[in-house]
Design a protein around this motif. Structure first.
Motif, PDB file in Angstrom:
ATOM      1  N   MET A   1      -5.808  -2.678   5.513  1.00 18.75           N
ATOM      2  CA  MET A   1      -4.597  -3.377   5.259  1.00 18.75           C
ATOM      3  C   MET A   1      -3.979  -3.880   6.751  1.00 18.75           C
ATOM      4  O   MET A   1      -3.750  -3.125   7.569  1.00 18.75           O
ATOM      5  CB  MET A   1      -3.723  -2.504   4.479  1.00 18.75           C
ATOM      6  CG  MET A   1      -2.234  -3.226   4.215  1.00 18.75           C
ATOM      7  SD  MET A   1      -1.230  -2.189   3.174  1.00 18.75           S
ATOM      8  CE  MET A   1      -0.867  -0.809   4.068  1.00 18.75           C
ATOM      9  N   LYS A   2      -3.445  -5.181   6.559  1.00 18.67           N
ATOM     10  CA  LYS A   2      -2.791  -5.718   7.671  1.00 18.67           C
ATOM     11  C   LYS A   2      -1.385  -5.434   7.420  1.00 18.67           C
ATOM     12  O   LYS A   2      -0.956  -5.541   6.317  1.00 18.67           O
ATOM     13  CB  LYS A   2      -2.842  -7.040   7.913  1.00 18.67           C
ATOM     14  CG  LYS A   2      -4.170  -7.461   8.402  1.00 18.67           C
ATOM     15  CD  LYS A   2      -4.300  -8.914   8.512  1.00 18.67           C
ATOM     16  CE  LYS A   2      -5.995  -9.209   8.851  1.00 18.67           C
ATOM     17  NZ  LYS A   2      -6.450 -10.600   7.790  1.00 18.67           N
ATOM     18  N   LEU A   3      -0.526  -4.918   8.166  1.00 20.51           N
ATOM     19  CA  LEU A   3       0.858  -4.376   8.183  1.00 20.51           C
ATOM     20  C   LEU A   3       1.777  -4.817   9.231  1.00 20.51           C
ATOM     21  O   LEU A   3       1.626  -4.887  10.611  1.00 20.51           O
ATOM     22  CB  LEU A   3       1.052  -2.665   8.032  1.00 20.51           C
ATOM     23  CG  LEU A   3       2.094  -2.377   7.970  1.00 20.51           C
ATOM     24  CD1 LEU A   3       2.888  -2.636   6.458  1.00 20.51           C
ATOM     25  CD2 LEU A   3       2.234  -0.491   7.876  1.00 20.51           C
ATOM     26  N   ILE A   4       2.771  -5.464   8.804  1.00 20.71           N
ATOM     27  CA  ILE A   4       3.751  -5.868   9.786  1.00 20.71           C
ATOM     28  C   ILE A   4       5.143  -5.445   9.386  1.00 20.71           C
ATOM     29  O   ILE A   4       5.456  -5.675   8.566  1.00 20.71           O
ATOM     30  CB  ILE A   4       3.811  -7.500   9.752  1.00 20.71           C
ATOM     31  CG1 ILE A   4       2.291  -7.863  10.432  1.00 20.71           C
ATOM     32  CG2 ILE A   4       4.767  -8.075  11.008  1.00 20.71           C
ATOM     33  CD1 ILE A   4       2.568  -9.633  10.264  1.00 20.71           C
ATOM     34  N   ILE A   5       5.795  -4.844  10.450  1.00 21.57           N
ATOM     35  CA  ILE A   5       7.180  -4.023   9.934  1.00 21.57           C
ATOM     36  C   ILE A   5       8.187  -4.522  11.256  1.00 21.57           C
ATOM     37  O   ILE A   5       7.771  -4.641  12.431  1.00 21.57           O
ATOM     38  CB  ILE A   5       7.224  -2.506  10.132  1.00 21.57           C
ATOM     39  CG1 ILE A   5       6.115  -2.030   9.160  1.00 21.57           C
ATOM     40  CG2 ILE A   5       8.492  -1.987  10.013  1.00 21.57           C
ATOM     41  CD1 ILE A   5       5.955  -0.406   9.171  1.00 21.57           C
ATOM     42  N   ASN A   6       9.295  -5.366  10.532  1.00 18.35           N
ATOM     43  CA  ASN A   6      10.112  -5.814  11.390  1.00 18.35           C
ATOM     44  C   ASN A   6       9.558  -6.813  12.451  1.00 18.35           C
ATOM     45  O   ASN A   6       9.879  -6.925  13.812  1.00 18.35           O
ATOM     46  CB  ASN A   6      10.982  -4.785  12.130  1.00 18.35           C
ATOM     47  CG  ASN A   6      11.926  -4.317  11.102  1.00 18.35           C
ATOM     48  OD1 ASN A   6      11.987  -4.488  10.213  1.00 18.35           O
ATOM     49  ND2 ASN A   6      12.325  -2.694  11.597  1.00 18.35           N
ATOM     50  N   GLY A   7       8.485  -7.552  12.013  1.00 16.43           N
ATOM     51  CA  GLY A   7       7.889  -8.673  13.024  1.00 16.43           C
ATOM     52  C   GLY A   7       6.862  -7.876  14.089  1.00 16.43           C
ATOM     53  O   GLY A   7       6.106  -8.786  14.608  1.00 16.43           O
ATOM     54  N   ARG A  10       1.793  -3.456  12.673  1.00 12.85           N
ATOM     55  CA  ARG A  10       1.680  -2.017  12.798  1.00 12.85           C
ATOM     56  C   ARG A  10       0.502  -1.527  11.637  1.00 12.85           C
ATOM     57  O   ARG A  10       0.748  -0.529  11.231  1.00 12.85           O
ATOM     58  CB  ARG A  10       3.073  -1.247  12.474  1.00 12.85           C
ATOM     59  CG  ARG A  10       3.735  -1.344  13.390  1.00 12.85           C
ATOM     60  CD  ARG A  10       5.406  -1.190  13.259  1.00 12.85           C
ATOM     61  NE  ARG A  10       5.627   0.357  12.984  1.00 12.85           N
ATOM     62  CZ  ARG A  10       6.868   0.877  12.966  1.00 12.85           C
ATOM     63  NH1 ARG A  10       7.907   0.109  13.017  1.00 12.85           N
ATOM     64  NH2 ARG A  10       7.142   2.161  12.662  1.00 12.85           N
ATOM     65  N   GLU A  13      -1.051   2.004  11.805  1.00 12.85           N
ATOM     66  CA  GLU A  13      -0.296   2.919  10.864  1.00 12.85           C
ATOM     67  C   GLU A  13      -0.879   3.127   9.606  1.00 12.85           C
ATOM     68  O   GLU A  13      -1.028   3.985   8.805  1.00 12.85           O
ATOM     69  CB  GLU A  13       1.101   2.910  10.970  1.00 12.85           C
ATOM     70  CG  GLU A  13       1.781   3.169  12.461  1.00 12.85           C
ATOM     71  CD  GLU A  13       3.186   2.706  12.496  1.00 12.85           C
ATOM     72  OE1 GLU A  13       3.911   2.667  11.213  1.00 12.85           O
ATOM     73  OE2 GLU A  13       3.746   2.222  13.584  1.00 12.85           O
ATOM     74  N   ALA A  17      -2.711   5.958   7.060  1.00 16.47           N
ATOM     75  CA  ALA A  17      -2.300   6.629   5.924  1.00 16.47           C
ATOM     76  C   ALA A  17      -2.965   6.149   4.786  1.00 16.47           C
ATOM     77  O   ALA A  17      -2.509   6.414   3.267  1.00 16.47           O
ATOM     78  CB  ALA A  17      -0.993   5.805   5.604  1.00 16.47           C
ATOM     79  N   PRO A  19      -5.050   6.012   1.454  1.00 14.31           N
ATOM     80  CA  PRO A  19      -5.518   7.067   0.217  1.00 14.31           C
ATOM     81  C   PRO A  19      -6.585   6.816  -0.232  1.00 14.31           C
ATOM     82  O   PRO A  19      -7.292   5.511  -0.050  1.00 14.31           O
ATOM     83  CB  PRO A  19      -4.177   7.211  -0.528  1.00 14.31           C
ATOM     84  CG  PRO A  19      -3.539   5.818  -0.494  1.00 14.31           C
ATOM     85  CD  PRO A  19      -3.884   5.223   0.962  1.00 14.31           C
ATOM     86  N   ALA A  20      -7.131   7.355  -1.137  1.00 10.56           N
ATOM     87  CA  ALA A  20      -8.431   7.180  -1.831  1.00 10.56           C
ATOM     88  C   ALA A  20      -8.337   5.936  -2.805  1.00 10.56           C
ATOM     89  O   ALA A  20      -7.219   5.626  -3.261  1.00 10.56           O
ATOM     90  CB  ALA A  20      -8.710   8.342  -2.755  1.00 10.56           C
ATOM     91  N   ALA A  21      -9.242   5.186  -3.238  1.00 10.67           N
ATOM     92  CA  ALA A  21      -9.192   4.293  -4.086  1.00 10.67           C
ATOM     93  C   ALA A  21      -9.054   4.458  -5.293  1.00 10.67           C
ATOM     94  O   ALA A  21      -9.373   5.569  -5.890  1.00 10.67           O
ATOM     95  CB  ALA A  21     -10.662   3.327  -3.959  1.00 10.67           C
ATOM     96  N   GLY A  22      -8.769   3.443  -6.406  1.00  7.49           N
ATOM     97  CA  GLY A  22      -8.319   3.600  -7.896  1.00  7.49           C
ATOM     98  C   GLY A  22      -9.874   3.793  -8.713  1.00  7.49           C
ATOM     99  O   GLY A  22     -10.792   3.660  -8.000  1.00  7.49           O
ATOM    100  N   GLN A  29      -7.647  -6.318 -17.086  1.00 10.06           N
ATOM    101  CA  GLN A  29      -8.119  -6.940 -16.036  1.00 10.06           C
ATOM    102  C   GLN A  29      -9.242  -8.079 -16.390  1.00 10.06           C
ATOM    103  O   GLN A  29      -9.489  -9.307 -15.696  1.00 10.06           O
ATOM    104  CB  GLN A  29      -8.814  -6.171 -15.082  1.00 10.06           C
ATOM    105  CG  GLN A  29      -7.464  -5.316 -14.436  1.00 10.06           C
ATOM    106  CD  GLN A  29      -7.778  -4.161 -13.499  1.00 10.06           C
ATOM    107  OE1 GLN A  29      -8.915  -3.526 -13.680  1.00 10.06           O
ATOM    108  NE2 GLN A  29      -7.152  -3.748 -12.445  1.00 10.06           N
TER     109      GLN A  29
END
Lengths: 133, 357
Positions: A1-7, A10, A13, A17, A19-22, A29
């Motif tokens: 996952m790509k994550l951007i916090i306040n520009g 991140r 991080e 974090a 977790p396991a897939a569904g 669906q």
């Protein structure tokens, strides 16, 4: 996952974090990628008999946090034991009605499809005859 | 010399609609500047509460020297009127959702959207000026064969929109529950299904939570049916579809929310994201479309997340107090930037060629 916090990027991080897939895909669906309305209706109708049944199985009574929440949950569980007899009598009747309605709807849909197909064939035949004149 | 009229043409005019609100703000500015300004629309698509605030297309009487601004978001009789007006024509492109999102749910609407996307380039080329809500929208218009638009983002007024519905707020108050909020019409491009799956994952880890999904379900009923069935399949309680909310109700929901979520894969701008920031609610949004520009250097943006990954992110933003404080501070700065924007100055510059000096 790509994550951007306040520009700021991140993504590192997020990976830490992870977790396991569904689990397995859900019936709903299958309605997400039908491609056209006819296929959507067909899939909805296919799912209708299974979905029109009111569940009779015991369920987990929702519990609020704290001691009061625990006491309330225990109270609700006991009350439910008394209500169940009447409740299941009513839901059984409701299930019978739902199954009847679902079967009627499906039968009408099929009859409508056959009628449309017959009419389409007849129009094509008439058009061929007109073209031949 | 007679002062020109500055009129606006819209496909519809509705409560809670970002384009309608934009048109009303523009009209108020034009009137404050001393110009005659009206909103013309299809009365069949007007909220009953706004009937007094707009006029039918048939009443439009602008001539050469006047200015007609057309808010383009879908096919409408407004396009035919816009094509034949003698006034200076300005097209404001608010984006048209790609039809692929709607195929299977509403094939007729998908065809309308495809027609709108095919028609916009020609309309834009025949206009004296073209504006867009975001760089994303401007790029989209170029990709559709249109000219490069000048970016004029959605406007937000500094005063509060409405008083919260205190009765609703009190009846839903539940401090023990973590409240997630999603606002926007229920449409396939909003990817509400991703949100439901992530919420179900979150609830397995943190059971004391709820999800409010605020927005009209009328624009795509089959999609809404699918979402209701998915919520049932996920066997997750506390997923509340509230339908359309009035301004007062919406204020109440924002005050109840702990985290705002937007999984939308296609947004022209993303006005609810700005509203959430204004209400001091941390925002988690998909890094897509105009939402990225609306958030700027604030909030949390994600991409390529599985439901479990998104759930972990929700848990982090809901519970990590230091992170929340950082996000809220950045969001407050971003809201300050948006509200401090010299809107009237920008407008004057954009309209300079069409107004008397």
């Amino acid at each position: 996952m790509k994550l951007i916090i306040n520009g700021s990027d991140r993504s590192g991080e997020a990976a830490a974090a992870q977790p396991a897939a569904g689990g397995a895909p859900l019936a709903a669906q299958r309605l997400q990628s039908t491609g056209d309305e006819a296929a959507f209706h067909e899939e909805l109708l296919r799912q209708l008999p299974a979905r029109s049944v009111v569940q009779l199985e015991p369920f987990a009574v929702p519990r609020s946090p704290g001691q009061v929440g625990g006491l309330l949950a225990a109270f609700k569980t006991r009350v439910w034991r008394f209500l169940r007899f009447q409740h299941e009598h009513v839901t059984t009747q409701q299930n019978n009605i739902n199954q009847l309605l679902a079967a009627t709807l499906e039968s009408q849909h099929r009859a409508h499809q056959h009628e449309c197909a017959a009419l389409r064939r007849r129009i094509e035949e008439l058009e061929r005859k007109l073209d031949a004149r | 010399m007679k002062a020109p009229r500055l009129d606006q043409l819209l496909a519809g005019y509705a409560d809670g609609d970002a384009i309608s609100r934009q048109a009303a703000i523009l009209r108020d500015i034009f009137r404050r500047w001393g110009f005659v300004s009206e909103i013309f629309t299809d009365l069949a698509h007007v909220s009953p509460t706004l009937r007094h605030d707009c006029r039918p297309f048939g009443d439009y009487a602008g001539g050469a020297g006047d200015v007609a601004l057309y808010h383009f978001g879908t096919t409408s009789p407004a396009a035919a009127l816009f094509e034949r007006v003698a006034a200076h024509k300005i097209l404001i492109y608010h984006n048209v959702t790609p039809p692929e999102f709607f195929r299977g749910y509403d094939d007729a609407l998908a065809a309308h959207l495809a027609a709108a996307r095919a028609a916009v380039a020609q309309l834009a080329h025949s206009s004296a000026a073209v504006w867009a809500d975001s760089r994303f929208d401007a790029d989209d218009l170029v990709a559709l064969g249109g000219p490069r638009a000048q970016v004029f983002p959605l406007m937000f007024t500094p005063e509060a929109e409405a008083a919260p519905n205190a009765a609703l707020q009190a009846s839903l108050a539940a401090p023990a529950l973590t409240t997630f909020l999603c606002v926007g019409r229920i449409a396939p491009n909003k990817c509400v299904e991703d949100l439901l799956e992530a919420f179900a994952c979150y609830r397995r880890r943190q059971p004391y939570c709820r999800l409010f999904i605020i927005g009209s379900e009328r624009s795509c009923p089959r999609y809404f049916t699918m979402l209701k069935l998915l919520a049932a399949d996920l066997a997750t309680p506390n997923i509340c579809f509230t339908g359309f909310a009035s301004a007062g109700d919406l204020e109440a929901y924002y005050r109840l929310a702990d985290v705002f979520l937007s999984c939308s894969a296609h947004e022209g701008f993303g006005a609810p994201v700005v509203e959430a920031m204004r209400h001091g609610v941390p925002v988690i949004a998909r890094n897509a479309g105009g939402t990225t520009e609306a958030l700027g250097n604030a909030g949390v943006m994600y991409a390529d997340a599985t439901p479990a990954e998104l759930a972990a992110l929700m848990e982090r933003v809901a519970s990590d107090q230091n992170l929340r404080a950082d996000i809220l501070a950045a969001q407050q700065r971003r809201v300050g930037e948006i509200l401090a924007r010299p809107v009237e100055q920008e407008l004057r510059a954009l309209l300079a060629a069409f107004l008397p000096a």
